[in-house]
Design an enzyme around this catalytic site. Structure first.
Site, mmCIF file in Angstrom:
data_model
loop_
_atom_site.group_PDB
_atom_site.id
_atom_site.type_symbol
_atom_site.label_atom_id
_atom_site.label_comp_id
_atom_site.label_asym_id
_atom_site.label_seq_id
_atom_site.Cartn_x
_atom_site.Cartn_y
_atom_site.Cartn_z
ATOM 1 C CG HIS A 94 -7.948 -5.633 4.858
ATOM 2 N ND1 HIS A 94 -9.125 -5.168 4.301
ATOM 3 C CD2 HIS A 94 -6.988 -4.763 4.459
ATOM 4 C CE1 HIS A 94 -8.865 -4.076 3.593
ATOM 5 N NE2 HIS A 94 -7.574 -3.799 3.675
ATOM 6 C CD GLN A 99 -2.986 -0.836 2.337
ATOM 7 O OE1 GLN A 99 -2.703 -1.340 3.417
ATOM 8 N NE2 GLN A 99 -4.086 -0.125 2.146
HETATM 9 NI NI NI Z 1 -6.491 -2.260 2.875
#
Ligand code: NI
Length: 177
Positions: free
Chosen positions: A138, A51
């Site tokens: 997740h 990310q």
């Molecule tokens: Ni995420």
């Protein structure tokens, strides 16, 4: 420490399978610290290295301290994590820092056991439930190029949780990760 830019879906790095971490050197130490700071600054419960543009199997997770569940407030660094045990899936609301302002109801195991290494590359096992179990699943998805809405039957099931203008935090039970 520094707050890092969080990539937005569908950045190609978010769709790649991340590589295993071989060792924790000074630059990886710094990355871990920056990821923790970024997670705090964005009110996320977890953040995976892809990310922030780093395709490595590394994630940080911290469930807010005021949550009434085991391990609330505890910071976990997960290097090369693997889920070794799961319970039956159940419906749960979820969001993601890479898709601010949206949530969806997907299926996640209520409890998972994850095996990972900490920042000293020491192996540990964590039995997670509640928000922590959700965050583990997740973040591991992120390491495999999977985004939470991939678990929806269709894109129309993605819900808006807030206007596009203010994307700092998510208001419902679905903290982004
Ligand atoms: Ni995420």
């Amino acid at each position: 420490m520094a707050i890092l830019n969080v990539l937005k879906a569908e950045h190609p790095t978010l769709r790649a399978k991340a590589k295993r971490v071989a060792r924790v050197d000074a630059s990886l130490e710094r990355l871990i610290d920056d990821m923790v700071e970024t997670m705090h600054a964005t009110n996320g419960v977890g953040l995976a290295a892809p990310q922030v543009g780093v395709p490595l199997r590394l994630a940080v997770i911290q469930v807010p301290a005021d949550y009434e569940e085991p391990h609330a407030g505890e910071l976990f660094v997960l290097i090369n994590p693997e889920i070794v045990k799961t319970t039956e899936p159940q419906d749960i609301d979820e969001g993601c820092l890479s898709l601010p302002g949206y949530a969806g109801t997907i299926q996640r195991a209520a409890k998972v056991t994850v095996k990972a290494r900490d920042r000293n590359m020491k192996e540990y096992r964590l039995r997670a439930e509640g928000t922590l179990a959700q965050a583990v699943q997740h973040e591991l998805d992120h390491l495999n190029g999977v985004l939470f809405y991939d678990h929806l039957a269709g894109p129309e099931l993605l819900r808006r949780t807030q206007p596009a203008a203010s994307q700092a935090t998510e208001p419902t039970g679905d903290e982004p990760a």
